[in-house]
Design a protein around this motif. Structure first.
Motif, PDB file in Angstrom:
ATOM      1  N   LYS A 153       2.656   7.355   4.320  1.00  0.00           N
ATOM      2  CA  LYS A 153       3.427   6.220   4.820  1.00  0.00           C
ATOM      3  C   LYS A 153       3.594   5.168   3.731  1.00  0.00           C
ATOM      4  N   SER A 154       4.517   4.256   3.967  1.00  0.00           N
ATOM      5  CA  SER A 154       4.740   3.176   2.989  1.00  0.00           C
ATOM      6  C   SER A 154       3.503   2.309   2.839  1.00  0.00           C
ATOM      7  N   THR A 155       2.705   2.197   3.909  1.00  0.00           N
ATOM      8  CA  THR A 155       1.463   1.416   3.804  1.00  0.00           C
ATOM      9  C   THR A 155       0.469   2.084   2.858  1.00  0.00           C
ATOM     10  N   ASP A 156       0.487   3.428   2.792  1.00  0.00           N
ATOM     11  CA  ASP A 156      -0.379   4.138   1.848  1.00  0.00           C
ATOM     12  C   ASP A 156       0.014   3.818   0.410  1.00  0.00           C
ATOM     13  N   ILE A 157       1.317   3.776   0.152  1.00  0.00           N
ATOM     14  CA  ILE A 157       1.805   3.462  -1.190  1.00  0.00           C
ATOM     15  C   ILE A 157       1.457   2.019  -1.560  1.00  0.00           C
ATOM     16  N   THR A 158       1.576   1.119  -0.589  1.00  0.00           N
ATOM     17  CA  THR A 158       1.218  -0.279  -0.845  1.00  0.00           C
ATOM     18  C   THR A 158      -0.261  -0.415  -1.162  1.00  0.00           C
ATOM     19  N   PHE A 159      -1.107   0.286  -0.409  1.00  0.00           N
ATOM     20  CA  PHE A 159      -2.553   0.264  -0.665  1.00  0.00           C
ATOM     21  C   PHE A 159      -2.863   0.808  -2.059  1.00  0.00           C
ATOM     22  N   PHE A 160      -2.212   1.917  -2.440  1.00  0.00           N
ATOM     23  CA  PHE A 160      -2.418   2.511  -3.754  1.00  0.00           C
ATOM     24  C   PHE A 160      -2.039   1.524  -4.863  1.00  0.00           C
ATOM     25  N   THR A 161      -0.896   0.862  -4.699  1.00  0.00           N
ATOM     26  CA  THR A 161      -0.434  -0.085  -5.715  1.00  0.00           C
ATOM     27  C   THR A 161      -1.401  -1.244  -5.865  1.00  0.00           C
TER      28      THR A 161
END
Length: 409
Positions: free
Chosen positions: A68-76
């Motif tokens: 999900k986009s939240t996963d990408i945000t967390f990774f960043t």
């Protein structure tokens, strides 16, 4: 066609350039590639062992989930924190991956790490996964790497993504409440019409008197629903699938629908404010990163989230590239509030365009938050009244003959 190699998980031990013993985990096609990647990192491998679980640090029974986009945000955000703390880039991937529960996301992080380990820069590794990292993110990180300011740029990207996710969450909050309420109303009404009303209808047949008009109306609707509810479900399912496919496959249909949404009372105003906030936030982030204004506007056009504002930004880009000042170009589109145009004008004159756009973004993000709260407060009593009228009306209509039973007798 060549078959794609399957990657496996390996644990390794070795010594670094200082002679210190180091160890870790890595996904690769075979032990030889693990050793080659370690040598590129300055590690002399002494032990490489394949582990049984498919993903590093996870049990064999774990299941993959959609990224999900939240996963990408967390990774960043995690990568920005690691780099800011002085952790080497490749080691940062291992640390971040260790804290991720989503197996699919963990695999993605390891793929990026392996790409970086093999000699690619961070931005190039991200560009290999366009489904998860948009052009804006890749371009910003590429600018940071070229300027030697990856730490600063990652932080900017993380802030941008966090603000974007917060904005999306607010809009979803505004839309989900009425949608769920309407669905509940439809389901409850359907149950009453299909299961409850026929029971009352059988009982009313023994009364031997004319039923009230309201009751007769409800019984007529019930008979119609009982006869055609399966066909209605099929029609709604087909329409839903057709709408989803049209939004996915037809740019023209999607653009027209997004333009229509802006004209819907209440919701349209919310979408407008969200699009303006996203425009100001993305443009502020890209311009502050040193991206030329025309190129920055290209990135903004793909990130505003609405076709009307996308086309407006592209017109602004064309006018700015021909020498027009941006605030004049914004005013000519007639879709941006006067306050944003004025703040852009002040920013251009003072040389602080990124700061003024950041203030505008903050203002409209607050506006979206307030609009969501106001909408929820306004919709809640309306929805309760709607449920009361529809469901309560059905119940009253079915009990009217019972109330009049004394007169019949």
């Amino acid at each position: 066609m060549a078959r794609k190699e399957t990657k496996s998980a390996f644990t390794w031990e070795g010594t670094n350039r200082r002679g210190q013993t180091v160890k870790g985990e890595m996904s690769s096609a075979n032990p030889a590639m693990v050793k080659a990647q370690l040598r590129k990192q300055g590690v002399n491998p002494t032990k490489v062992r394949k582990v049984s679980q498919p993903i590093l640090g996870m049990g064999g029974g774990a299941k993959k989930k959609k990224i999900k986009s939240t996963d990408i945000t967390f990774f960043t955000r995690q990568m920005a924190t690691m780099i800011k703390a002085g952790v080497p880039l490749v080691q940062s991937f291992d640390i971040v991956a260790d804290g991720i529960d989503n197996i699919s996301m963990k695999e993605l992080v390891f793929d990026i790490r392996d790409s970086v380990s093999s000699g690619n820069d961070f931005a190039s590794a991200l560009k290999q996964h366009p489904d998860y990292f948009d052009d804006l993110t890749c371009n910003l990180i590429e600018s940071g790497e070229q300027a030697g300011a990856l730490e600063t740029m990652l932080d900017k990207v993380a802030i941008y993504k966090e603000k974007t996710e917060a904005l999306k969450a607010k809009i979803k909050k505004a839309l989900m409440y009425p949608i769920i309420t309407l669905l509940v109303a439809v389901v409850v009404t359907a149950i009453l019409l299909i299961k409850v009303v026929p029971t009352f209808q059988e009982m009313f047949q023994s009364f031997g008197a004319e039923l009230p008009a309201a009751t007769q109306f409800v019984i007529t609707i019930s008979e119609f629903v009982q006869a055609y509810y399966v066909q209605a479900l099929v029609v709604f399912a087909v329409l839903g699938v057709a709408f989803a496919q049209a939004m996915k496959r037809s740019p023209t249909f999607k653009d027209n629908f997004q333009a229509f949404i802006l004209k819907v009372p209440v919701f349209g105003d919310l979408i407008r404010k969200a699009s303006v906030a996203r425009y100001a936030r993305v443009l502020s982030t890209t311009f502050a990163a040193g991206v030329p204004l025309v190129e920055a506007l290209d990135s903004v056009a793909g990130a505003v989230g609405n076709a009307v504002y996308r086309d407006a930004v592209l017109r602004i880009r064309d006018e700015v590239s021909s020498g027009q000042q941006m605030h004049f170009a914004m005013r000519s589109t007639e879709v941006f509030p006067n306050m944003v145009v004025q703040m852009t004008s002040i920013g251009e004159e003072s040389g602080a365009l990124d700061a003024m756009l950041d203030k505008a973004a903050g203002y409209y993000e607050t506006e979206v938050d307030d609009a969501v709260d106001n909408m929820t407060a306004m919709i809640e009593p309306f929805m309760m009244a709607f449920l009361g009228v529809v469901i309560g009306g059905l119940i009253v209509a079915m009990y009217l003959p019972i109330f009049q039973l004394g007169n019949v007798v």
